[in-house]
Design a protein around this motif. Sequence first.
Motif, mmCIF file in Angstrom:
data_model
loop_
_atom_site.group_PDB
_atom_site.id
_atom_site.type_symbol
_atom_site.label_atom_id
_atom_site.label_comp_id
_atom_site.label_asym_id
_atom_site.label_seq_id
_atom_site.Cartn_x
_atom_site.Cartn_y
_atom_site.Cartn_z
ATOM 1 N N UNK A 36 28.382 12.602 -36.181
ATOM 2 C CA UNK A 36 28.544 14.021 -36.868
ATOM 3 C C UNK A 36 29.773 14.091 -37.205
ATOM 4 N N UNK A 37 30.072 14.201 -38.438
ATOM 5 C CA UNK A 37 31.654 14.086 -39.139
ATOM 6 C C UNK A 37 32.398 15.256 -38.470
ATOM 7 N N UNK A 38 32.106 16.475 -38.154
ATOM 8 C CA UNK A 38 32.647 17.641 -37.831
ATOM 9 C C UNK A 38 33.003 17.413 -36.367
ATOM 10 N N UNK A 39 32.425 16.644 -35.679
ATOM 11 C CA UNK A 39 32.466 16.711 -34.075
ATOM 12 C C UNK A 39 32.919 15.258 -33.698
ATOM 13 N N UNK A 40 34.155 15.231 -33.120
ATOM 14 C CA UNK A 40 34.859 13.645 -32.755
ATOM 15 C C UNK A 40 33.903 13.244 -31.526
ATOM 16 N N UNK A 41 33.547 12.137 -31.501
ATOM 17 C CA UNK A 41 32.571 11.543 -30.414
ATOM 18 C C UNK A 41 31.373 11.910 -30.381
ATOM 19 N N UNK A 42 30.885 12.636 -31.434
ATOM 20 C CA UNK A 42 29.258 13.158 -31.364
ATOM 21 C C UNK A 42 28.569 12.046 -32.098
ATOM 22 N N UNK A 43 28.312 11.021 -31.204
ATOM 23 C CA UNK A 43 27.803 9.497 -31.738
ATOM 24 C C UNK A 43 26.556 9.260 -31.089
#
Length: 120
Positions: A36-43
């Motif tokens: 998710x582009x807007x959330x760092x580390x949301x992978x």
Amino acid sequence: MSTLEKKQLKEYLERPYNIILKAIHDEAGQYYAARVLEFDGCIATGETKEEAYAAVSEVLEGFIEDMLEDGDPIPEPIGDDQFSGNLRIRMPKSLHRNLSQAAKLEGVSLNQYLIHKLSK
């Protein structure tokens, strides 16, 4: 999680966040990664695009839930309305001169020349 936080979570999950899916081929095999582009580390990953999408959606839900509980600000989705189409850059005079001369040789404006070069 309170009733209010559950309502807020549902509202955030309905927002148009940008999910990026990518096919991966490495020593672990072939799979898909989603973030998710807007959330760092949301992978998250999955064997198929659908699995990766579902997995990252679950991770996103966890991210937002934790942020609500901690009182952290939640990012807004990045949309086209946030971009004006204008970009101001500084460059050395010599580069400006070279680009202007190249544009003149092509018979186009410097702006058109730069857009053409950047779009390649």
